[in-house]
Design a protein around this motif. Structure first.
Motif, PDB file in Angstrom:
ATOM      1  N   ILE A  96     -35.514   1.530 -11.896  1.00 43.76           N
ATOM      2  CA  ILE A  96     -36.052   0.435 -12.704  1.00 43.76           C
ATOM      3  C   ILE A  96     -36.873   0.981 -13.866  1.00 43.76           C
ATOM      4  CG2 ILE A  96     -37.671  -1.505 -12.707  1.00 43.76           C
ATOM      5  CD1 ILE A  96     -36.777  -2.068  -9.806  1.00 43.76           C
ATOM      6  N   VAL A  97     -37.845   1.849 -13.554  1.00 41.40           N
ATOM      7  CA  VAL A  97     -38.767   2.291 -14.608  1.00 41.40           C
ATOM      8  C   VAL A  97     -38.067   3.175 -15.633  1.00 41.40           C
ATOM      9  CG1 VAL A  97     -40.793   2.094 -13.121  1.00 41.40           C
ATOM     10  CG2 VAL A  97     -39.611   4.299 -13.302  1.00 41.40           C
ATOM     11  N   SER A  98     -37.123   4.014 -15.188  1.00 42.75           N
ATOM     12  CA  SER A  98     -36.450   4.899 -16.145  1.00 42.75           C
ATOM     13  C   SER A  98     -35.526   4.124 -17.070  1.00 42.75           C
ATOM     14  CB  SER A  98     -35.669   5.996 -15.418  1.00 42.75           C
ATOM     15  OG  SER A  98     -34.613   5.461 -14.649  1.00 42.75           O
ATOM     16  N   SER A  99     -35.060   2.951 -16.625  1.00 37.91           N
ATOM     17  CA  SER A  99     -34.249   2.140 -17.524  1.00 37.91           C
ATOM     18  C   SER A  99     -35.120   1.366 -18.509  1.00 37.91           C
ATOM     19  CB  SER A  99     -33.341   1.178 -16.735  1.00 37.91           C
ATOM     20  OG  SER A  99     -34.089   0.371 -15.856  1.00 37.91           O
ATOM     21  N   ALA A 273     -28.181   7.799 -11.894  1.00 43.30           N
ATOM     22  CA  ALA A 273     -27.458   6.605 -11.457  1.00 43.30           C
ATOM     23  C   ALA A 273     -27.855   5.398 -12.295  1.00 43.30           C
ATOM     24  CB  ALA A 273     -27.728   6.340  -9.975  1.00 43.30           C
ATOM     25  N   ALA A 274     -29.149   5.279 -12.597  1.00 41.27           N
ATOM     26  CA  ALA A 274     -29.606   4.174 -13.447  1.00 41.27           C
ATOM     27  C   ALA A 274     -28.979   4.259 -14.824  1.00 41.27           C
ATOM     28  CB  ALA A 274     -31.132   4.199 -13.550  1.00 41.27           C
ATOM     29  N   ALA A 275     -28.934   5.459 -15.391  1.00 41.03           N
ATOM     30  CA  ALA A 275     -28.328   5.639 -16.715  1.00 41.03           C
ATOM     31  C   ALA A 275     -26.852   5.273 -16.694  1.00 41.03           C
ATOM     32  CB  ALA A 275     -28.510   7.089 -17.170  1.00 41.03           C
ATOM     33  N   ALA A 276     -26.163   5.633 -15.622  1.00 39.65           N
ATOM     34  CA  ALA A 276     -24.733   5.325 -15.512  1.00 39.65           C
ATOM     35  C   ALA A 276     -24.503   3.826 -15.388  1.00 39.65           C
ATOM     36  CB  ALA A 276     -24.138   6.062 -14.318  1.00 39.65           C
ATOM     37  N   LYS A 277     -25.347   3.145 -14.629  1.00 40.58           N
ATOM     38  CA  LYS A 277     -25.195   1.695 -14.458  1.00 40.58           C
ATOM     39  C   LYS A 277     -25.431   0.973 -15.785  1.00 40.58           C
ATOM     40  CE  LYS A 277     -27.340   0.168 -10.608  1.00 40.58           C
ATOM     41  NZ  LYS A 277     -26.395  -0.409  -9.619  1.00 40.58           N
ATOM     42  N   TRP A 278     -26.444   1.418 -16.535  1.00 38.86           N
ATOM     43  CA  TRP A 278     -26.688   0.818 -17.851  1.00 38.86           C
ATOM     44  C   TRP A 278     -25.523   1.120 -18.795  1.00 38.86           C
ATOM     45  CZ3 TRP A 278     -27.425   2.984 -22.790  1.00 38.86           C
ATOM     46  CH2 TRP A 278     -27.879   2.077 -23.775  1.00 38.86           C
TER      47      TRP A 278
END
Length: 574
Positions: A96-99, A273-278
């Motif tokens: 959450i925070v990294s996105s 994983a967050a970067a990939a989802k975004w």
């Protein structure tokens, strides 16, 4: 008693799916879900990622807000004032925070993954935990290991901890690239204790107050990406530390550092994983509205292939984080090899995803979000993602170093040639994914055979065949990603199975190329050519260009002694 390891068994040639499946419940519970909801709302309403990007600094009020939420003590047990939530919740919080902004993920991870909390929980005394862990709820910690000439070789360390007459230590040295070091209240410092009659000496870990006399932040570093990252050079001169602030016995510092990294290595896969989802979200939305030759670009095969890769790999990265994280939370498995494989795989694939997303976006991917917004279009920070993710292949163990670490562990466990594993039968219940598990099982057995062949061909010198071993480890990482994807898809059901199937099909193509290159490659020729480059045989090729580098030594030689400039340490109000 040693715990079983899926990664260890994989490198021995045994695909122990039974160690991962069935997947444990996330164990998040209502408290975790409520915390994540508050964190998401805070990041949505109170975090201005563009402001952080412009000013290269996280506002104090954002740090204070994260403190108030308990985000600095997500996994810290409640007896010390923390939230006492599982690692899975911590990983989801990082996503959450990294996105919201990449530097927020690093702020929290440097504090909780490798900062003071983990070393104290693993190696601290009861008295140290009671005194220091409650401070970690609101105070920021850092981990100071790297020096100008260390790289991935901690035995080149020069920072010293000299015993004093009062039973304490005097620390002297300079630490480079200390994340959170410019704003930390507490710093874990790695230093060499000389051997003496009173102790064995060796690399040791110490807790240092950032405002102690002799501690100076000499420089705040700037990087290609991760703007807002509080990272810098910390000088220690005649810093007095009592023996009660040494973590573990003298000489155990390397174990402290490695153990902290082992438990924290899933932080990077979570961010990836967050970067990939975004990236998947942006690729889907953009490819549906951008039209070329009378069709949305997503309908063109060249772009469709990129979208399929991003979607399948995003699923695999989340699967690795969830599967590794849930098993790490149970404590029943030794997950350090899986964490290393996950970090290696995730950082490499996330960087490729960012590159593919930039290609899909074209010129708009290369343009900054603020520039696009200023001319009336949606500001999509793909170029920022591109810059921010590149460091993942370098820090917290570079890809090259991780390949060596994993391969070294595999070589140390030399199996009996007569005990060469044979492929087994995949467990029931995986449906269309069973064939992929059979492939992974057979390939893992083959991989163990290749390691054995390497030992017989090169003997002990196989440890120096880093390109060969790197491909072996890359295959192992693919096999772990495939297995995790299948296990996660089985737990989720529905269309997750389609994503896992797609990922495994793509992964098998990469594995085939890696297997081919194990023995059919240009390694020897490349090493010979590199030697020629290094001895100056090809300097003629460098002619005709200018070198825009700023003059100075390749590696700075930090002069011992007191600081000669201002202290750039910044205390964020508590």
């Amino acid at each position: 008693m040693s715990r079983p390891s899926f990664g260890g068994e994989l490198l021995r040639g045994r695909l122990r799916v039974d160690l991962l499946d069935p997947l444990p419940e996330a164990g998040a519970g209502a408290d975790a879900e409520a915390f994540l909801a508050r964190l998401r709302a805070f990041c949505t309403d109170k975090v201005d990622g563009r402001l952080i990007e412009r000013e290269d600094r996280i506002p104090d009020e954002v740090v204070d807000g994260l403190r108030d939420l308990g985000a600095f003590a997500i996994k810290l047990p409640r007896e010390y004032g923390g939230l006492g939530l599982p690692g899975v919740c911590y990983h989801r919080a990082l996503m959450i925070v990294s996105s919201a902004h990449s530097s927020l993920g690093e702020l929290l991870a440097a504090h909780q993954a490798i900062g003071l909390i983990q070393p104290l929980r693993l190696f601290g005394t009861d008295a140290q935990r009671r005194e220091l862990l409650p401070r970690c709820v609101r105070e920021i910690s850092a981990f100071a290991l790297t020096e100008p000439d260390i790289g991935n070789d901690p035995f080149r360390m020069r920072t010293t901890a000299t015993p004093t007459d009062d039973g304490g230590y005097r620390l002297d040295g300079v630490k480079l690239w200390t994340t959170n070091g410019t704003i930390a209240h507490l710093i874990v410092v790695m230093a060499l204790v000389p051997p003496s009659e009173s102790g064995p000496g060796g690399m040791s870990a110490f807790v240092v107050e950032a405002d102690a006399p002799g501690v100076t932040v000499e420089h705040r570093s700037s990087f290609l990406g991760l703007r807002g990252l509080e990272n810098g050079v910390v000088r220690l001169h005649d810093v007095r530390v009592p023996a009660s602030r040494r973590i573990g016995p003298e000489g155990q510092g390397l174990q402290v550092a490695l153990a902290a990294q082992d438990t924290g290595r899933l932080s990077m896969p979570a961010v990836c994983a967050a970067a990939a989802k975004w990236s998947l979200k942006i690729a889907r939305e953009w490819s549906g509205v951008r039209v070329q030759w009378d069709r949305p670009i997503g309908e063109h095969e060249a772009v469709a292939g990129k979208i399929a890769y991003i979607a399948a790999t995003a699923f695999a990265l989340e699967a690795m984080v969830e599967v590794s994280g849930r098993h790490a939370d149970t404590g029943l498995l030794d997950t350090h090899t899986e964490a290393e494989l996950a970090k290696l795989f995730a950082s490499e694939q996330a960087w490729r995803i960012a590159d593919e997303l930039m290609q899909i976006r074209g010129g708009r991917g290369y343009e900054t979000a603020e520039s696009a917004a200023a001319r009336g279009e949606r500001g999509v920070p793909v170029e920022q993602l591109f810059r921010d993710l590149r460091i993942g292949r370098i820090f917290d163990g570079s890809s090259e170093a991780l390949r060596v670490f994993v391969a070294t562990d595999a070589l140390a466990d030399e199996p009996d040639p007569a005990d060469r594993p044979t492929p087994g039968t995949p467990p029931p219940g995986f449906g269309v994914l069973a064939g992929h598990l059979s492939f992974a099982d057979a390939t893992s057995a083959e991989l163990a055979g290749h390691l054995g062949d390497g030992r017989r061909r090169w003997g002990e010198a196989v440890a120096q065949r880093q390109l060969f071993l790197g491909r072996v480890v890359d295959v192992a990482a693919e096999l772990y990603a495939m297995t995790a994807s299948c296990v996660y898809a089985r737990a989720l059901g529905g269309t997750a199975v389609e994503l896992a199937d797609a990922f495994c099909r793509q992964s098998r193509q990469r594995v085939a190329e890696l297997r081919r290159r194990l023995w059919d490659n240009t390694d020897a020729d490349d090493v010979a050519l590199a030697r020629g480059v290094l001895d100056g045989s090809f300097t003629w090729l460098e002619e005709g260009v200018l070198d825009a580098s700023i003059e100075g030594p390749w590696i700075a030689e930090p002069a011992p002694g007191p600081a000669t400039g201002p202290n750039l340490h910044r205390t964020i109000r508590r």
